[in-house]
Scaffold this motif. Structure first.
Motif, PDB file in Angstrom:
ATOM      1  N   LEU A 220      -4.035 -10.943  -2.644  1.00 36.86           N
ATOM      2  CA  LEU A 220      -3.710 -12.065  -1.745  1.00 36.86           C
ATOM      3  C   LEU A 220      -4.941 -12.617  -1.019  1.00 36.86           C
TER       4      LEU A 220
ATOM      5  N   THR B 165      -2.232   2.047   0.900  1.00 38.35           N
ATOM      6  CA  THR B 165      -1.041   1.468   1.534  1.00 38.35           C
ATOM      7  C   THR B 165      -0.138   2.575   2.078  1.00 38.35           C
TER       8      THR B 165
ATOM      9  N   MET C  22       8.750  -1.874   2.718  1.00 33.95           N
ATOM     10  CA  MET C  22       8.052  -0.595   2.848  1.00 33.95           C
ATOM     11  C   MET C  22       8.947   0.336   3.660  1.00 33.95           C
TER      12      MET C  22
ATOM     13  N   SER D 282       8.186  -7.925   3.267  1.00 34.79           N
ATOM     14  CA  SER D 282       7.192  -8.931   2.896  1.00 34.79           C
ATOM     15  C   SER D 282       7.877  -9.902   1.931  1.00 34.79           C
TER      16      SER D 282
ATOM     17  N   TYR E 107      -4.276  -5.682  -4.638  1.00 33.84           N
ATOM     18  CA  TYR E 107      -3.767  -6.549  -3.554  1.00 33.84           C
ATOM     19  C   TYR E 107      -4.611  -7.817  -3.548  1.00 33.84           C
TER      20      TYR E 107
ATOM     21  N   SER F 228      -0.360 -14.745   4.365  1.00 32.81           N
ATOM     22  CA  SER F 228       1.066 -14.530   4.104  1.00 32.81           C
ATOM     23  C   SER F 228       1.725 -13.729   5.229  1.00 32.81           C
ATOM     24  N   ASN F 229       1.176 -13.858   6.440  1.00 33.05           N
ATOM     25  CA  ASN F 229       1.828 -13.203   7.586  1.00 33.05           C
ATOM     26  C   ASN F 229       3.242 -13.725   7.800  1.00 33.05           C
TER      27      ASN F 229
ATOM     28  N   TYR G 120       1.840  -3.057  -3.272  1.00 29.29           N
ATOM     29  CA  TYR G 120       2.364  -2.393  -2.060  1.00 29.29           C
ATOM     30  C   TYR G 120       2.498  -0.875  -2.230  1.00 29.29           C
TER      31      TYR G 120
ATOM     32  N   GLU H  57       8.602  -2.336   7.074  1.00 29.48           N
ATOM     33  CA  GLU H  57       8.085  -3.706   6.865  1.00 29.48           C
ATOM     34  C   GLU H  57       8.839  -4.413   5.745  1.00 29.48           C
TER      35      GLU H  57
ATOM     36  N   PHE I  19      -1.613   3.534   5.322  1.00 36.86           N
ATOM     37  CA  PHE I  19      -1.329   2.456   6.294  1.00 36.86           C
ATOM     38  C   PHE I  19       0.087   2.631   6.863  1.00 36.86           C
TER      39      PHE I  19
END
Ligand code: AVI
Length: 325
Positions: free
Chosen positions: A59, A216, A255, A287, A57, A165-166, A209, A285, A219
């Motif tokens: 980012l 993840t 996700m 993205s 990840y 990147s929200n 992801y 989610e 999460f």
């Protein structure tokens, strides 16, 4: 020591009830879904911080490199007030302030986050900077912007940060409405710094992801355990599997939580009972991934003019600095 002022109570009145209402509303939709902002309870925020350290990840590291490299241009001497929407650990804001060095003037910092633990962590990361006053807003982005929008002096020049990147977690209409809300809290010459993950090969996105360590997955699954804890649900966590899917047409990673068997689920506080078939999914989610010109046009559409765009070509991430026009 940075003075800290906190607005908003930890749990806004009725927030648990709101969670129950949202769970009922979204879990009964087709397809079943849950709003992604509920991923971030205390454990969820800690798991997200762990995701940001995973080798798959990239980012967060890419964005930090860009912030460090361009801090002086971003936080120029004229900026008096910074508001960060979704402060996370506070590491990015700290890197920006440290990188700007002695060139900057005194700063009022406002950090907005729904997570109390994230705000506490960010406050610690921002301790120790000279000539900085910190205000934390334990609330949603929109409510934080509203509070921030009211209090302003004529000499202020504001910089809003929306990093990590929200913006990718909004669908396009929600994204445009949100950028409009940010623009409304700013005056001409104020600025917005937007961090956005870029389109990249599918296999890299899927690894980011659905990481091999299963962080993840934890999460994502934690959302079910949060419902069990806070709303007296009876999800069996091992009855679900984490799935990350690339939706090429919509340019987004999704996700989902996939039911491993046919099962009945009850959530007492949401007054809800339902049956999930084997293989049925709960979408948790999205993205969205963009290319650089799309970022320019979304900002222009919201009333900003792009001043600079910096791209990390290794990990495909963009930081775009735009001025309110
Ligand atoms: C917070 N947000 C930008 C992250 C993302 O990449 O969409 C959340 C996340 N979901 C899974 N991994 C990270």
């Amino acid at each position: 020591m940075t003075p800290t002022l906190t607005t908003q109570p930890a749990t806004t009145p009725g927030s648990r009830c709101r969670f129950a209402d949202d769970v009922r509303e979204f879990l009964t939709q087709k397809p079943r879904q849950l709003p992604s902002h509920y991923l971030y309870d205390e454990l969820g925020s800690a798991l997200f911080e762990a995701i940001c350290r995973l080798p798959w990840y990239p980012l967060t590291r890419a964005e930090l490199r860009l912030l460090e490299a361009h801090a002086g241009e971003i936080l120029d001497a004229g900026v008096t007030t910074v508001i960060e929407l979704g402060a996370g650990s506070g590491a990015k804001l700290a890197a920006l302030i440290a990188g700007a060095g002695t060139g900057r003037g005194p700063l009022d910092l406002h950090i907005v986050d729904v997570s109390r633990s994230a705000l506490a962590q960010a406050s610690r990361a921002l301790e120790g900077f000279e000539r900085v006053r910190l205000v934390t807003h334990e609330t949603t982005y929109e409510a934080g912007l509203e509070e921030f929008g009211h209090a302003r002096s004529v000499t202020e020049r504001r910089l809003a940060l929306f990093l990590g990147s929200n913006i990718g977690n909004f669908d396009p209409p929600g994204r445009d409405a949100f950028l409009g809300t940010v623009r409304a809290a700013l005056n001409p010459r104020d600025a917005l710094l937007l961090g956005v993950d870029l389109l990249k090969p599918e296999r890299e996105l899927l690894l980011a992801y659905d990481d091999p360590l299963g962080v993840t997955a934890a999460f994502n699954l934690n959302l079910l355990s949060r419902i069990n804890r806070e709303l007296r649900g009876d999800f069996e966590i091992d009855g679900f599997a984490h799935r990350a899917l690339w939706n090429e047409e919509r340019s987004r990673i999704e996700m989902h939580l996939c039911s491993r068997r046919r099962q009945r689920i009850g959530i007492r506080e949401a007054d809800l009972e339902f049956v999930m078939a084997e293989g049925e999914m709960i979408w948790t989610e999205s993205s969205y991934k963009y290319d650089p010109p799309q970022i320019v046009s979304m900002l222009e559409g919201a009333g900003f003019g792009v001043r600079a765009q910096w791209i990390d070509s290794v990990d495909r991430f963009a930081l775009t600095l735009a001025e309110a026009v």
